[in-house]
Design a protein around this motif. Structure first.
Motif, PDB file in Angstrom:
ATOM      1  N   ILE A   7      40.756 -19.699 -22.479  1.00  0.00           N
ATOM      2  CA  ILE A   7      40.638 -20.946 -23.243  1.00  0.00           C
ATOM      3  C   ILE A   7      41.463 -22.050 -22.572  1.00  0.00           C
ATOM      4  O   ILE A   7      40.991 -23.175 -22.397  1.00  0.00           O
ATOM      5  N   ARG A  89      40.972 -34.827 -28.661  1.00  0.00           N
ATOM      6  CA  ARG A  89      39.635 -34.244 -28.660  1.00  0.00           C
ATOM      7  C   ARG A  89      39.643 -32.726 -28.792  1.00  0.00           C
ATOM      8  O   ARG A  89      38.589 -32.129 -28.995  1.00  0.00           O
ATOM      9  N   GLU A  94      35.082 -30.328 -30.369  1.00  0.00           N
ATOM     10  CA  GLU A  94      34.392 -29.034 -30.528  1.00  0.00           C
ATOM     11  C   GLU A  94      33.654 -28.983 -31.858  1.00  0.00           C
ATOM     12  O   GLU A  94      32.583 -28.406 -31.969  1.00  0.00           O
ATOM     13  N   GLY A  98      29.617 -28.937 -32.004  1.00  0.00           N
ATOM     14  CA  GLY A  98      29.149 -27.620 -32.439  1.00  0.00           C
ATOM     15  C   GLY A  98      29.631 -26.475 -31.565  1.00  0.00           C
ATOM     16  O   GLY A  98      29.331 -25.319 -31.846  1.00  0.00           O
ATOM     17  N   THR A  99      30.406 -26.781 -30.501  1.00  0.00           N
ATOM     18  CA  THR A  99      30.883 -25.693 -29.648  1.00  0.00           C
ATOM     19  C   THR A  99      31.928 -24.838 -30.354  1.00  0.00           C
ATOM     20  O   THR A  99      32.189 -23.717 -29.936  1.00  0.00           O
ATOM     21  N   ILE A 100      32.485 -25.371 -31.442  1.00  0.00           N
ATOM     22  CA  ILE A 100      33.451 -24.584 -32.216  1.00  0.00           C
ATOM     23  C   ILE A 100      32.771 -23.307 -32.715  1.00  0.00           C
ATOM     24  O   ILE A 100      33.402 -22.261 -32.863  1.00  0.00           O
ATOM     25  N   GLU A 101      31.463 -23.387 -32.916  1.00  0.00           N
ATOM     26  CA  GLU A 101      30.713 -22.219 -33.377  1.00  0.00           C
ATOM     27  C   GLU A 101      30.748 -21.090 -32.338  1.00  0.00           C
ATOM     28  O   GLU A 101      30.775 -19.919 -32.684  1.00  0.00           O
ATOM     29  N   LEU A 102      30.754 -21.503 -31.069  1.00  0.00           N
ATOM     30  CA  LEU A 102      30.854 -20.504 -29.991  1.00  0.00           C
ATOM     31  C   LEU A 102      32.212 -19.810 -30.052  1.00  0.00           C
ATOM     32  O   LEU A 102      32.306 -18.581 -29.981  1.00  0.00           O
ATOM     33  N   LEU A 103      33.264 -20.603 -30.195  1.00  0.00           N
ATOM     34  CA  LEU A 103      34.611 -20.034 -30.181  1.00  0.00           C
ATOM     35  C   LEU A 103      34.844 -19.156 -31.405  1.00  0.00           C
ATOM     36  O   LEU A 103      35.420 -18.076 -31.306  1.00  0.00           O
ATOM     37  N   LEU A 104      34.378 -19.619 -32.566  1.00  0.00           N
ATOM     38  CA  LEU A 104      34.667 -18.878 -33.793  1.00  0.00           C
ATOM     39  C   LEU A 104      33.786 -17.644 -33.962  1.00  0.00           C
ATOM     40  O   LEU A 104      34.069 -16.797 -34.786  1.00  0.00           O
ATOM     41  N   THR A 105      32.703 -17.543 -33.187  1.00  0.00           N
ATOM     42  CA  THR A 105      31.888 -16.331 -33.288  1.00  0.00           C
ATOM     43  C   THR A 105      32.115 -15.405 -32.101  1.00  0.00           C
ATOM     44  O   THR A 105      31.522 -14.343 -32.023  1.00  0.00           O
ATOM     45  N   ALA A 106      32.979 -15.831 -31.166  1.00  0.00           N
ATOM     46  CA  ALA A 106      33.353 -14.939 -30.065  1.00  0.00           C
ATOM     47  C   ALA A 106      34.457 -14.020 -30.572  1.00  0.00           C
ATOM     48  O   ALA A 106      35.133 -14.343 -31.545  1.00  0.00           O
ATOM     49  N   LEU A 108      37.446 -13.572 -30.660  1.00  0.00           N
ATOM     50  CA  LEU A 108      38.754 -14.180 -30.437  1.00  0.00           C
ATOM     51  C   LEU A 108      39.418 -14.351 -31.794  1.00  0.00           C
ATOM     52  O   LEU A 108      38.738 -14.567 -32.788  1.00  0.00           O
ATOM     53  N   ARG A 254      36.697 -22.822 -42.326  1.00  0.00           N
ATOM     54  CA  ARG A 254      35.677 -21.784 -42.468  1.00  0.00           C
ATOM     55  C   ARG A 254      35.277 -21.603 -43.920  1.00  0.00           C
ATOM     56  O   ARG A 254      34.117 -21.439 -44.232  1.00  0.00           O
ATOM     57  N   GLY A 257      33.388 -24.494 -45.135  1.00  0.00           N
ATOM     58  CA  GLY A 257      32.073 -24.527 -44.486  1.00  0.00           C
ATOM     59  C   GLY A 257      31.718 -25.850 -43.880  1.00  0.00           C
ATOM     60  O   GLY A 257      32.199 -26.874 -44.160  1.00  0.00           O
TER      61      GLY A 257
END
Lengths: 257, 315
Positions: A7, A89, A94, A98-106, A108, A254, A257
């Motif tokens: 990260i 930023r 993020e 919408g890239t936060i969705e990538l991080l929060l579903t990885a 990690l 989260r 939502g």
């Protein structure tokens, strides 16, 4: 740990792929240079006067006290303006893209994400400080400053910057709008910077509290070469608390939502 | 492989998902069908651990997504509604980053990245910045990202959105290939997509499951009665309607069209009874020309509308 580094690496790449890293490093270098020249001229004149014996100048001019310590204190002004740019930023962008969705579903943890982002910002800030080593290097080349106050001064600056970064990270986690994040971060930084300005008009107890809260007050001893655990504890707990708030903020997002 | 039990998600006063339960078997491709705002994306976000449910639970690949999120997330590949791309990164850098955070071992990263770029046909833009990609490429890089760690479960939120017809066909083929080795949930509001790619369909509306079945069963089950379409050339003789109504099992006859001596009818009969033989005999024995005779099946589209509109008797 490798997740944190991944990260952090991504964050750093992001800074250098956008103009932010260059603006932050470039402008702080220019400002630092300007402060340096001013203090150098001042130091020069004071030394001349001391040698000539005019005006009852100090017996011996100490380059650490007269030049380096004020210079380090001036850096806090630079941080006030540049570090909000670094952190604004981190989360808000993020969230917006919408890239936060990538991080929060990885796979990690929130802790790893926050630490990675914090570390990325810290490395950029360290790079910004590294540029100033050139100026200090000149002093060592042409004079004989003590190195210990310089080292503690840099440690103090690093810690103070880390405080600003962690606070900025938290503010950024609150909004999708990076301009809003930047402005709020700047305002809160400023508040921590000037919080003890009214301390001389208040009761001793309030004065003590305000001075303790002031983020710049704790830098003084570092620039003088004093390593006091009181200040270390202040900075470290400031950082830990801000990062903790960031984790909570991401987590509560989260649920909402 | 995926088990969803009484899942409910509320945002303040609004209920986005209301007591949903379903199962997905290993290797199955499940279609998630529903109008916009039905709760498809919310359900997927809960399944991927992006947000916790208000009530109920979801078990993915044997791990409760809320109790053991890290273990579950390791086994999930997720393509969100908007592909989560970093505009300033090149496609290769981006996929390398994702492979790191998804825990692909260092030694395999390069090979995995190359492999998914081949499979999703994005290898030609490997050095382009994600921010400069067309919608179709963005979507496919998003899909590539979901496949990197070869997950047991793939959750794809509208995987074909923004693709051109050729890319849609390619992507559907890819998803079909992925079924079997992977368990796939995909959401869509394009109906043919479901009948072409999915083995089972969950239709949801207003946060509730209104039907779960195979596409074929859905289309046939919902016909309350069988309907035949017949086109007859009866010459000058006009008593066709009565003749058809007299066939055993016929409940209703309606003329839909007539041009000269040729007329079309829709013949309803009791469900579960095949009246084609009787119907054709009745026409041919009278010396008329039977031009067309075919069962009218409700298309998935009609099923969908039927299930998701207010007046639907199903509710």
């Amino acid at each position: 740990m490798s997740n944190v580094l991944a990260i952090a690496h991504k964050e750093l790449k992001g800074y250098f792929a956008s103009p932010i890293a260059y603006i932050v490093i470039g402008f702080s270098a220019i400002l630092f240079g300007w402060f340096f020249i001013n203090l150098l001229y001042y130091f020069d004149r004071m030394s001349m006067q001391a040698v000539a014996g005019f005006g009852g100048g100090p017996q011996s001019m100490n380059v650490n006290e007269v030049l380096i310590a004020p210079l380090f204190l001036n850096v806090s002004v630079i941080l006030l303006f540049t570090l909000p740019l670094v952190t604004m930023r981190t989360y808000s962008e993020e969230k917006r893209s919408g890239t936060i969705e990538l991080l929060l579903t990885a796979p990690l943890t929130d802790f790893q994400i926050v630490m990675g982002k914090f570390l990325g910002g810290l490395v950029l800030y360290a790079a910004m400080l590294a540029v100033t080593l050139v100026h200090i290097g000149f002093l060592f080349a042409f004079g004989t400053p003590e190195w210990q106050p310089v080292a503690t001064g840099y440690l103090g600056l690093l810690l103070m910057g880390a405080c600003f970064l962690s606070l900025g990270l938290f503010v950024s986690s609150l909004t999708k709008n990076q301009i809003v994040a930047g402005m709020i971060t700047f305002a809160v930084f400023l508040l921590f910077w000037v919080i003890n300005w009214i301390s001389s008009f208040t009761s001793p107890t309030t004065q003590g509290i305000l001075n303790y809260l002031s983020i710049t007050e704790h830098l003084n001893d570092f620039t003088r070469g004093v390593l006091d655990t009181k200040h270390l504890i202040y900075y470290v707990s400031f950082i830990a608390f801000s990062l903790f708030l960031t984790i909570r903020s991401v987590d509560s997002e989260r649920w909402r939502g | 492989m995926i088990e969803v039990q009484h899942l409910t998600k509320r945002y303040g006063p609004t209920t986005a998902v209301d007591d949903i339960s379903f199962r997905v078997e290993p290797g199955e491709i499940l279609g998630f069908l529903g109008p916009n705002g039905a709760g498809k994306t919310t359900t997927m976000r809960v399944l991927t651990g992006y947000m916790p449910p208000t009530e109920g639970r979801a078990v993915v690949a044997g791990y409760d997504i809320f109790e053991q999120p890290i273990a579950a997330k390791r086994r999930i590949g997720y393509l969100p509604e908007t592909p989560p791309l970093y505009p300033e990164m090149t496609v290769r850098d981006y996929l390398t980053f994702v492979s790191k955070i998804r825990g692909v071992p260092r030694a395999e990263r390069r090979a995995r990245v190359n492999d998914v770029m081949e499979r999703t046909r994005v290898a030609d833009v490997a050095q382009r910045h994600c921010g400069k990609l067309s919608k179709g490429y963005r979507q496919r890089v998003g899909l590539a990202q979901a496949l990197l760690h070869n997950p047991e479960v793939l959750i794809l939120d509208e995987p074909t959105a923004g693709l051109d017809p050729k890319q849609i066909i390619e992507t559907r083929q890819l998803i079909k290939q992925l079924g079997g080795d992977h368990t796939v949930i995909l959401s869509t509001h394009i109906l043919p997509e479901v009948s072409q790619t999915c083995q089972r369909v969950v239709i949801i509306n207003k946060g509730r499951v209104v039907a779960i079945d195979t596409p074929d069963n859905l289309t046939s089950r919902l016909r309350g009665s069988e309907t035949m379409y017949v086109q007859i050339d009866a010459g000058a003789n006009g008593a066709v309607q009565d003749a058809l109504a007299a066939v055993p099992g016929v409940t209703h006859v309606a003329q839909t069209e007539s041009r000269g001596t040729v007329a079309s009818y829709e013949v309803n009969s009791d469900s579960g009874r095949d009246i084609r033989r009787e119907l054709s005999a009745a026409v041919v024995n009278r010396g008329w020309g039977l031009l067309e005779l075919r069962p009218l099946r409700m298309s998935l589209e009609e099923v969908f509308l039927h299930l998701t509109t207010e007046e639907a008797p199903h509710e």
